[in-house]
Design a protein around this motif. Sequence first.
Motif, short mmCIF file in Angstrom:
data_model
loop_
_atom_site.label_atom_id
_atom_site.label_comp_id
_atom_site.label_asym_id
_atom_site.label_seq_id
_atom_site.Cartn_x
_atom_site.Cartn_y
_atom_site.Cartn_z
N LYS A 38 -6.38 -1.92 5.57
CA LYS A 38 -6.80 -1.13 6.72
C LYS A 38 -5.67 -0.99 7.73
O LYS A 38 -5.48 0.07 8.33
CB LYS A 38 -8.01 -1.78 7.39
CG LYS A 38 -9.30 -1.64 6.59
CD LYS A 38 -10.47 -2.16 7.39
CE LYS A 38 -11.78 -1.89 6.68
NZ LYS A 38 -12.95 -2.36 7.47
N LEU A 39 -4.91 -2.04 7.92
CA LEU A 39 -3.81 -2.02 8.88
C LEU A 39 -2.73 -1.02 8.45
O LEU A 39 -2.21 -0.26 9.27
CB LEU A 39 -3.21 -3.42 9.03
CG LEU A 39 -1.97 -3.52 9.93
CD1 LEU A 39 -2.30 -3.10 11.36
CD2 LEU A 39 -1.39 -4.93 9.89
N ILE A 40 -2.39 -1.03 7.15
CA ILE A 40 -1.35 -0.12 6.66
C ILE A 40 -1.74 1.33 6.89
O ILE A 40 -0.96 2.15 7.38
CB ILE A 40 -1.07 -0.37 5.17
CG1 ILE A 40 -0.48 -1.78 4.95
CG2 ILE A 40 -0.12 0.70 4.61
CD1 ILE A 40 0.81 -2.03 5.69
N TRP A 41 -2.99 1.67 6.57
CA TRP A 41 -3.44 3.05 6.78
C TRP A 41 -3.55 3.37 8.26
O TRP A 41 -3.30 4.51 8.68
CB TRP A 41 -4.78 3.29 6.08
CG TRP A 41 -4.69 3.36 4.59
CD1 TRP A 41 -5.41 2.63 3.69
CD2 TRP A 41 -3.83 4.20 3.82
NE1 TRP A 41 -5.06 2.96 2.41
CE2 TRP A 41 -4.08 3.92 2.46
CE3 TRP A 41 -2.87 5.15 4.14
CZ2 TRP A 41 -3.42 4.57 1.43
CZ3 TRP A 41 -2.20 5.80 3.11
CH2 TRP A 41 -2.48 5.51 1.77
N SER A 42 -3.91 2.39 9.08
CA SER A 42 -3.99 2.62 10.52
C SER A 42 -2.61 2.91 11.10
O SER A 42 -2.45 3.83 11.92
CB SER A 42 -4.59 1.38 11.20
OG SER A 42 -4.59 1.53 12.61
N LEU A 43 -1.60 2.14 10.69
CA LEU A 43 -0.24 2.37 11.15
C LEU A 43 0.29 3.73 10.68
O LEU A 43 0.98 4.45 11.41
CB LEU A 43 0.68 1.26 10.65
CG LEU A 43 0.47 -0.13 11.25
CD1 LEU A 43 1.25 -1.18 10.47
CD2 LEU A 43 0.87 -0.15 12.72
N THR A 44 -0.05 4.07 9.44
CA THR A 44 0.39 5.36 8.89
C THR A 44 -0.23 6.52 9.66
O THR A 44 0.46 7.50 10.01
CB THR A 44 -0.01 5.46 7.40
OG1 THR A 44 0.55 4.34 6.69
CG2 THR A 44 0.52 6.73 6.77
N GLU A 45 -1.53 6.42 9.93
CA GLU A 45 -2.20 7.46 10.70
C GLU A 45 -1.63 7.56 12.12
O GLU A 45 -1.41 8.66 12.64
CB GLU A 45 -3.70 7.16 10.78
CG GLU A 45 -4.47 8.18 11.60
CD GLU A 45 -5.95 7.84 11.70
OE1 GLU A 45 -6.66 8.57 12.44
OE2 GLU A 45 -6.39 6.86 11.07
N GLU A 46 -1.36 6.41 12.74
CA GLU A 46 -0.82 6.41 14.10
C GLU A 46 0.53 7.11 14.16
O GLU A 46 0.80 7.90 15.07
CB GLU A 46 -0.69 4.97 14.59
CG GLU A 46 -0.17 4.84 16.01
CD GLU A 46 -0.03 3.39 16.43
OE1 GLU A 46 0.46 3.16 17.55
OE2 GLU A 46 -0.40 2.49 15.64
N LEU A 47 1.39 6.84 13.18
CA LEU A 47 2.70 7.48 13.17
C LEU A 47 2.56 8.98 12.94
O LEU A 47 3.24 9.80 13.57
CB LEU A 47 3.58 6.86 12.08
CG LEU A 47 5.01 7.39 12.00
CD1 LEU A 47 5.78 7.07 13.26
CD2 LEU A 47 5.74 6.83 10.77
N TRP A 48 1.67 9.38 12.03
CA TRP A 48 1.47 10.79 11.73
C TRP A 48 0.96 11.55 12.95
O TRP A 48 1.37 12.70 13.19
CB TRP A 48 0.48 10.94 10.57
CG TRP A 48 0.07 12.37 10.33
CD1 TRP A 48 -1.10 12.96 10.71
CD2 TRP A 48 0.85 13.39 9.70
NE1 TRP A 48 -1.12 14.28 10.32
CE2 TRP A 48 0.07 14.57 9.71
CE3 TRP A 48 2.10 13.42 9.12
CZ2 TRP A 48 0.51 15.77 9.16
CZ3 TRP A 48 2.56 14.62 8.58
CH2 TRP A 48 1.77 15.77 8.60
#
Length: 338
Positions: free
Chosen positions: A194-204
């Motif tokens: 969940k953290l990896i996808w959250s960080l990815t979404e935040e950067l995008w």
Amino acid sequence: MGFIGVANPKEYQATIAALQKRHAPTTFSWVKGHAGIEGNERADELAKEGCQKEQADTVELVVPPTLKLTGAKLKGMTQALAYKAIRHHKMMKRTYQEALNRRITKINMGRAKYMINELQGTEPSDKLFWRSLRHKDFSRKYRYFIWMTAHNGYKTGEYWQNIPTFEHRANCPQCGEIESMEHILTECENSNQKLIWSLTEELWRNKKPEWIEPRFGTIIGCGLIKITNKEGKHLAGDSRLYRILISEAAHLIWKMRCENVIQGKEISNAEARRRWKATIQSRLEIDCLMTKIRLTKRRLDQKIVKCTWSEVLEEQDNLPENWMGESGVLVGIRTGMG
């Protein structure tokens, strides 16, 4: 050159064989299309009729052995052509064709094509799908990973249910569900995923407010996703960044899962955040280096690199104009707390 790398080789061979059967010389002359020439106009009409047929005609393509042209001239052979010939020969083998026709492979391909159709309104062909798995924006390690995932080639979930004394490996150690690849990448309650996808979404979202949720179908088919603006114009840089982020994040989740299950390594949220940032930062640095290399085919245009990473860089307004090509310039990606 033995029809290596030529589209529709069977049709070409059958046509050449039919010409060789003639007892008179055959000549060809170029005719301008759509110029009112009777034969050309009739050919266009037949082509349109063929496209509109619900069922294709059966065309005899058997070539007599005495008229079948095989092989290639050694003086015209290159290493690239030889590799293509070997690869084509391998793909024609029964075992390879059976692998392509595996039920789970067709299911995974169908799910990817369905998601692309939902996002873009058009369903890609099988050929385009397989080509997308080798997209140039993917790292080599991800190309292998996504090809194996499309074929369900990794030993996860139900695979272990048929192995005596290893049945426990079929279930996820975190939530107890069957540990399929889809579960590992998108469904597990594991905090690292969940953290990896959250960080990815935040950067995008530094670049675009709209976020395409990473489902199993979009992960497999992300090489086909095209980001467009309100007018429908393709944004090459945005599409490239999305492919990079999705591919690197998915592969990192898989690597951390393997370390946890195989090595018994517990990965904290802080470590997962650090590794995610290092992974994306590495892709940024590789892009910068690829703008400098002398090899024409692999060199990246600075314009596409700038379009890719714009809006997601730290202190972007303070960077020099040619931040990709200048040595000594430290460029980082924006990161929040996740």
